[in-house]
Design a protein around this motif. Structure first.
Motif: not given
Length: 121
Positions: A74-80
């Protein structure tokens, strides 16, 4: 999953960051959030701000569960936060089909035991 089912599921799992969410659940909730914020934004900045805060946690939770569905953290949301390239990559991941069972659990569309073996309880 219908629009109403998706919204109910997301509010039922308001701050649940574990598990998986299918494409329908994620995108129906995104549409719900867009419509609510659009309508409230027409009336009042205060209502828009309060609704944004109220919908932030379930949006992050369903986004995390959606990324879990394709086997990503879920930390891949930070790629936003990375302009353009990050947005394109995240949207690409969010439109991917559900994967098989992974470390985050069975898929959201996995058949229930009674569907696999008729008469099983």
């Amino acid at each position: 999953m219908t629009f109403i089912d998706a919204v109910k599921a997301c509010f039922g799992k308001y701050a649940t960051f574990s598990g998986r969410a299918g494409k329908a659940e994620f995108w129906w909730f995104a549409l719900f959030q867009f419509i609510v914020l659009l309508v409230l934004g027409m009336f009042s900045n205060l209502l828009y701000g309060l609704a944004s805060l109220a919908l932030l946690l379930p949006a992050l939770a369903v986004g995390t569960r959606r990324l879990h569905d394709i086997g990503k953290s879920g930390w891949f949301q930070l790629i936003w936060l990375v302009p353009f390239v990050g947005w394109i990559l995240l949207i690409y991941w969010l439109v991917q089909p559900s994967g098989p069972a992974n470390a985050y659990g069975d898929g959201p569309d996995a058949p229930l035991p009674e569907d696999v073996v008729p008469g099983a309880q």
